[in-house]
Design a protein around this motif. Structure first.
Motif, PDB file in Angstrom:
ATOM      1  N   GLY A  98       9.959   9.239   7.437  1.00 32.50           N
ATOM      2  CA  GLY A  98       8.633   8.816   6.989  1.00 32.50           C
ATOM      3  C   GLY A  98       7.835   9.899   6.294  1.00 32.50           C
ATOM      4  O   GLY A  98       6.643   9.702   6.021  1.00 32.50           O
ATOM      5  N   ARG A  99       8.467  11.049   5.982  1.00 28.66           N
ATOM      6  CA  ARG A  99       7.740  12.117   5.306  1.00 28.66           C
ATOM      7  C   ARG A  99       7.442  11.725   3.868  1.00 28.66           C
ATOM      8  O   ARG A  99       8.300  11.189   3.162  1.00 28.66           O
ATOM      9  N   GLN A 100       6.238  12.018   3.430  1.00 26.87           N
ATOM     10  CA  GLN A 100       5.832  11.631   2.090  1.00 26.87           C
ATOM     11  C   GLN A 100       6.467  12.537   1.048  1.00 26.87           C
ATOM     12  O   GLN A 100       6.521  13.758   1.201  1.00 26.87           O
ATOM     13  N   LEU A 101       6.959  11.940  -0.022  1.00 27.02           N
ATOM     14  CA  LEU A 101       7.548  12.673  -1.135  1.00 27.02           C
ATOM     15  C   LEU A 101       6.459  12.915  -2.174  1.00 27.02           C
ATOM     16  O   LEU A 101       5.901  11.961  -2.723  1.00 27.02           O
ATOM     17  N   PRO A 102       6.125  14.173  -2.460  1.00 34.33           N
ATOM     18  CA  PRO A 102       4.947  14.449  -3.295  1.00 34.33           C
ATOM     19  C   PRO A 102       5.032  13.889  -4.706  1.00 34.33           C
ATOM     20  O   PRO A 102       4.025  13.442  -5.257  1.00 34.33           O
ATOM     21  N   GLY A 103       6.226  13.905  -5.325  1.00 30.01           N
ATOM     22  CA  GLY A 103       6.345  13.392  -6.688  1.00 30.01           C
ATOM     23  C   GLY A 103       6.064  11.901  -6.770  1.00 30.01           C
ATOM     24  O   GLY A 103       5.140  11.464  -7.484  1.00 30.01           O
ATOM     25  N   PRO A 104       6.832  11.056  -6.070  1.00 29.28           N
ATOM     26  CA  PRO A 104       6.546   9.620  -6.082  1.00 29.28           C
ATOM     27  C   PRO A 104       5.150   9.287  -5.579  1.00 29.28           C
ATOM     28  O   PRO A 104       4.510   8.362  -6.094  1.00 29.28           O
ATOM     29  N   ALA A 105       4.658  10.014  -4.570  1.00 28.48           N
ATOM     30  CA  ALA A 105       3.310   9.738  -4.066  1.00 28.48           C
ATOM     31  C   ALA A 105       2.280   9.945  -5.165  1.00 28.48           C
ATOM     32  O   ALA A 105       1.343   9.146  -5.316  1.00 28.48           O
ATOM     33  N   SER A 106       2.436  11.005  -5.953  1.00 27.85           N
ATOM     34  CA  SER A 106       1.512  11.246  -7.053  1.00 27.85           C
ATOM     35  C   SER A 106       1.603  10.136  -8.095  1.00 27.85           C
ATOM     36  O   SER A 106       0.580   9.708  -8.650  1.00 27.85           O
ATOM     37  N   THR A 107       2.818   9.656  -8.348  1.00 28.78           N
ATOM     38  CA  THR A 107       3.002   8.566  -9.305  1.00 28.78           C
ATOM     39  C   THR A 107       2.269   7.302  -8.858  1.00 28.78           C
ATOM     40  O   THR A 107       1.757   6.540  -9.690  1.00 28.78           O
ATOM     41  N   ASN A 108       2.201   7.077  -7.559  1.00 28.71           N
ATOM     42  CA  ASN A 108       1.562   5.861  -7.036  1.00 28.71           C
ATOM     43  C   ASN A 108       0.044   5.942  -7.011  1.00 28.71           C
ATOM     44  O   ASN A 108      -0.622   4.926  -6.828  1.00 28.71           O
ATOM     45  N   ARG A 109      -0.505   7.127  -7.152  1.00 32.15           N
ATOM     46  CA  ARG A 109      -1.968   7.277  -7.145  1.00 32.15           C
ATOM     47  C   ARG A 109      -2.492   7.157  -8.573  1.00 32.15           C
ATOM     48  O   ARG A 109      -2.252   8.028  -9.412  1.00 32.15           O
ATOM     49  N   LYS A 110      -3.211   6.087  -8.858  1.00 28.11           N
ATOM     50  CA  LYS A 110      -3.721   5.887 -10.212  1.00 28.11           C
ATOM     51  C   LYS A 110      -4.870   4.879 -10.206  1.00 28.11           C
ATOM     52  O   LYS A 110      -5.114   4.208  -9.199  1.00 28.11           O
ATOM     53  N   VAL A 111      -5.530   4.818 -11.319  1.00 25.59           N
ATOM     54  CA  VAL A 111      -6.549   3.789 -11.538  1.00 25.59           C
ATOM     55  C   VAL A 111      -6.151   3.044 -12.815  1.00 25.59           C
ATOM     56  O   VAL A 111      -5.984   3.654 -13.886  1.00 25.59           O
ATOM     57  N   ILE A 112      -5.938   1.730 -12.693  1.00 22.44           N
ATOM     58  CA  ILE A 112      -5.513   0.903 -13.811  1.00 22.44           C
ATOM     59  C   ILE A 112      -6.750   0.311 -14.488  1.00 22.44           C
ATOM     60  O   ILE A 112      -7.638  -0.228 -13.818  1.00 22.44           O
ATOM     61  N   VAL A 113      -6.796   0.429 -15.803  1.00 25.09           N
ATOM     62  CA  VAL A 113      -7.934  -0.080 -16.574  1.00 25.09           C
ATOM     63  C   VAL A 113      -7.474  -1.305 -17.365  1.00 25.09           C
ATOM     64  O   VAL A 113      -6.570  -1.212 -18.198  1.00 25.09           O
TER      65      VAL A 113
END
Length: 401
Positions: free
Chosen positions: A382-397
């Motif tokens: 369950g450890r978070q993977l920093p690369g994919p986690a960053s990809t999932n953080r966004k704001v869609i316009v």
């Protein structure tokens, strides 16, 4: 060990050993005697390890002026304090190794003879560095830093020098993983700590040189990307127990060695492009990303620059409207993810309003990690993977009118 690797190791040992048996005031062999801006950290008179490589995708190996000056400080201080510091050179490639090492000694009976010994030893070091060549494809920069750190542990504080672009392509720090370059430093450091992958740099002075400086075919980093990379390696060194971390700003340039094994180029994300009237994505990067676990922009000025064209588009007509949807990595509860992603969408709205858009032109919502296109960001345990986690953080316009 390959025949070339054996030759390089032998030449390093021979060249470094010159300090024990040569005299003269030569400064040839690529060692110019220092120069450049002074380091921001004190250089202890103790062991020194230099991690550097003649590898693909970055300029040929050489020591920047401040690094040369650090070596001079160690050698001259050794004569004054009657100590014998060990110098180690670590080859940065896909499987880092100690390319050579030797201990600086002098039996000079006077200051002139001692200076001759110092010059000869440093000349040998300067001559050895350009001969380095990678032996294994790819680049394990973290592994090289780990070897260098181990080489200076002892009774006296030491200095670890990393001369490398910093674009590692070997797990656990593989920048070919999408999103890793933009991930918050704290996330990546925590990931390495959880995986027991941080080097041991306890009490050492760490010098970072050439971070972000690359050569073809690796695409060049922009200013923000280089700053992120420097911040990450500095964060790794600090989390690993370094007493002080100095960053050398002297740029490295030139072509990569033509006789080194390949290193896969790291794909660099293009800067976010906001196209008025079209669906757009604000990624989690240095321009419009947020501080970890907050709705605070990492760089408000950069975010304003990205969002200004869209605010101008909204100001041109009250009928124009947009919807902002915040998303998040899968960390914490679903409710906390929704709350954080909502607050980030609201932060974008607030900045657009500050830039002149009307509040009623913008709607916001947060969906956490439950959205189409979510990338698995959970590793073993369950450890978070920093690369994919960053990809999932966004704001869609999305334009709605």
């Amino acid at each position: 060990m390959t025949s070339r690797a054996a030759l390089v190791a032998a030449s390093l040992a021979t060249l470094l050993a010159l300090g024990a048996c040569s005299s003269g005031d030569e400064s040839a062999g690529g060692f110019s005697g220092g120069g450049g801006a002074p380091l921001s950290c004190p250089v202890p008179v103790g062991p020194m390890a230099i991690a550097i490589g003649g590898r693909s995708n970055e300029p040929e190996p050489s020591l920047p002026g401040p690094v040369q000056q650090a070596a001079i400080t160690v050698v001259s201080g050794a004569s004054e304090q009657n100590v014998q510091p060990k110098f180690t050179v670590v080859n940065v490639d896909g499987r880092p190794s100690v390319a050579g090492s030797d201990t600086y000694r002098t039996d000079a009976g006077n200051a002139i003879a001692a200076q001759d010994d110092q010059n000869a030893f440093l000349s040998g070091l300067g001559s050895a560095i350009p001969t380095l060549r990678a032996q294994t494809p790819e680049a394990d920069t973290l592994g090289a830093l780990t070897l260098a750190g181990r080489s200076v542990q002892g009774s006296r504080p030491g200095t670890v020098v990393l001369v490398d672009s910093g674009l590692s392509t070997v797990a656990p720090l593989d920048f070919r993983q999408p999103g890793l370059l933009a991930a918050p430093v704290a996330d990546t450091v925590a990931f390495l700590r959880d995986n027991r992958a941080l080097p041991t740099l306890t009490g050492a002075t760490v010098v970072l040189a050439g971070i972000g400086d690359v050569a073809a075919p690796q695409p060049a980093l922009d200013t923000a990307q280089r700053a992120s990379l420097v911040a990450l390696w500095k964060g790794i060194a600090e989390a690993s127990g370094a007493a002080c971390v100095a960053v050398v700003d002297e740029p490295r340039s030139g072509e990569a060695p033509s006789d080194a094994p390949p290193v896969t180029p790291v794909d660099l994300p293009p800067p976010p492009k906001i196209t008025p009237g079209q669906a757009s994505v604000l990624p989690d990067d240095g321009s419009v990303g947020f501080q970890p676990d907050t709705a605070d922009f990492r760089d408000v000025a950069a975010a304003r620059g990205v969002l200004t064209p869209f605010a101008d588009f909204l100001k041109q007509s009250p009928a124009r409207k947009i919807a902002l949807t915040g998303t998040s990595a899968r960390a914490g509860t679903d409710q906390s993810q929704v709350e954080l992603s909502t607050r980030r969408a609201e932060a974008v709205k607030g900045l657009l309003v500050d830039l002149g858009a009307k509040p009623d032109q913008i709607t916001t919502t947060g969906v956490g990690s439950r959205f189409p296109g979510y990338v698995n960001d959970q590793g073993p345990g369950g450890r978070q993977l920093p690369g994919p986690a960053s990809t999932n953080r966004k704001v869609i316009v999305d334009p709605t009118g």
